[in-house]
Structures are given as C-alpha cells and as structure tokens.
Write a protein that holds these residues in place. Structure first.
Motif, short mmCIF file in Angstrom:
data_model
loop_
_atom_site.label_atom_id
_atom_site.label_comp_id
_atom_site.label_asym_id
_atom_site.label_seq_id
_atom_site.Cartn_x
_atom_site.Cartn_y
_atom_site.Cartn_z
N UNK A 54 53.71 64.09 53.60
CA UNK A 54 52.34 63.78 53.24
C UNK A 54 52.20 62.59 52.31
N UNK A 55 53.14 62.36 51.39
CA UNK A 55 53.03 61.27 50.42
C UNK A 55 54.38 60.60 50.28
N UNK A 56 54.59 59.43 50.87
CA UNK A 56 55.92 58.83 50.89
C UNK A 56 56.40 58.31 49.55
N UNK A 57 55.51 58.10 48.57
CA UNK A 57 55.91 57.53 47.30
C UNK A 57 55.92 58.56 46.18
N UNK A 58 56.09 59.82 46.52
CA UNK A 58 56.12 60.86 45.50
C UNK A 58 57.43 60.92 44.74
N UNK A 59 58.48 60.35 45.28
CA UNK A 59 59.79 60.39 44.65
C UNK A 59 60.03 59.07 43.92
N UNK A 60 60.22 59.10 42.59
CA UNK A 60 60.39 57.85 41.85
C UNK A 60 61.65 57.07 42.24
N UNK A 61 62.67 57.71 42.76
CA UNK A 61 63.89 57.00 43.14
C UNK A 61 63.63 56.07 44.33
N UNK A 62 62.90 56.55 45.34
CA UNK A 62 62.58 55.71 46.48
C UNK A 62 61.61 54.61 46.08
N UNK A 63 60.66 54.96 45.24
CA UNK A 63 59.69 53.98 44.76
C UNK A 63 60.38 52.88 43.96
N UNK A 64 61.35 53.26 43.13
CA UNK A 64 62.09 52.29 42.33
C UNK A 64 62.86 51.30 43.21
N UNK A 65 63.51 51.79 44.25
CA UNK A 65 64.25 50.91 45.15
C UNK A 65 63.31 49.95 45.87
N UNK A 66 62.18 50.45 46.30
CA UNK A 66 61.20 49.61 47.01
C UNK A 66 60.64 48.53 46.08
N UNK A 67 60.34 48.89 44.83
CA UNK A 67 59.80 47.93 43.88
C UNK A 67 60.84 46.88 43.46
N UNK A 68 62.09 47.29 43.28
CA UNK A 68 63.14 46.34 42.92
C UNK A 68 63.37 45.34 44.06
N UNK A 69 63.34 45.82 45.29
CA UNK A 69 63.49 44.93 46.45
C UNK A 69 62.32 43.95 46.52
N UNK A 70 61.12 44.42 46.27
CA UNK A 70 59.95 43.56 46.27
C UNK A 70 60.06 42.49 45.18
N UNK A 71 60.51 42.86 44.00
CA UNK A 71 60.66 41.92 42.89
C UNK A 71 61.66 40.82 43.23
N UNK A 72 62.79 41.19 43.80
CA UNK A 72 63.80 40.19 44.16
C UNK A 72 63.25 39.23 45.22
N UNK A 73 62.53 39.76 46.19
CA UNK A 73 61.96 38.89 47.22
C UNK A 73 60.88 37.99 46.63
N UNK A 74 60.12 38.47 45.65
CA UNK A 74 59.11 37.65 44.99
C UNK A 74 59.74 36.52 44.18
#
Length: 111
Positions: A75-95
């Motif tokens: 129901x909510x794909x970003x409920x786990x902070x570990x997955x959210x952290x990996x997604x945000x770190x990847x976004x930061x590096x690409x930015x």
C-alpha cells in the motif's frame, strides 16, 4: 539466465563519462548518504501512521478482534526508511552529476 547474470554486474559512479577522483567521490557520496539518512528518518517519523490498531469485524461486533497495521507491504512503498534512504542517496548523487554505470572489464594484454 541473462537477467541473473546482469543482476550481479558490478557498478561504479562516473562523472562526465570518467571515474572521478577517489577523494571527490568519497566526499560527495558521504554528503549524499548523510543527507538521505536525515531526510529518511524525518519522513519515516513525521509521516508514519499511528498504529497498530485494534478492530472487530462487522459480522461479529462483540466477537474476537484483531490487531492491524495501517499500511501493508503493497500500500505505501516509502514506509521503510531504509529503502527511502537508498532512493534519496541515489537521487542526490545523480543531482550532483554522477551516473551509475557497469564497471568495464580489463582487457588482457595482447602479445
């Protein structure tokens, strides 16, 4: 079979088509991971629904109840902070201009 082989491909961050200096990569990577950790922790605390909750079914209002959690695994794909952290770190590096590419294999010397 090819999917299994490509899933194990080693990857590296490159910037402008070439691997960056180790110090610059380490500094950018550390900064991105720290910022991603802070944002993921904040989001998981601030937006997490309150739970678990106790409920009874409509067919048996005085029957046995159950405990439930406000969101499930689908129901909510970003409920786990570990997955959210990996997604945000990847976004930061690409930015910052990095791109994640497969590591090229070294060619054996001819001769």
């Amino acid at each position: 079979m090819s999917l299994a082989l490509t899933a194990c491909t080693p990857l590296q961050w490159v910037k402008d088509g070439a691997p960056p200096a180790a110090e610059a990569l380490e500094q950018d990577s550390t900064t991105c991971r720290q910022q991603a950790w802070r944002e993921a922790q904040y989001r998981s605390f601030a937006y997490r629904p309150i739970g678990p909750f106790y409920a009874r079914g409509p067919a048996a209002p005085f029957g046995r109840g159950f405990y439930g959690w406000p969101y499930g695994p689908y129901s909510y794909p970003f409920g786990d902070p570990f997955f959210d952290e990996a997604r945000l770190a990847d976004f930061c590096m690409r930015a910052k201009g990095y791109e994640l590419v497969p590591v090229e294999k070294a060619k054996p010397p001819e001769g």
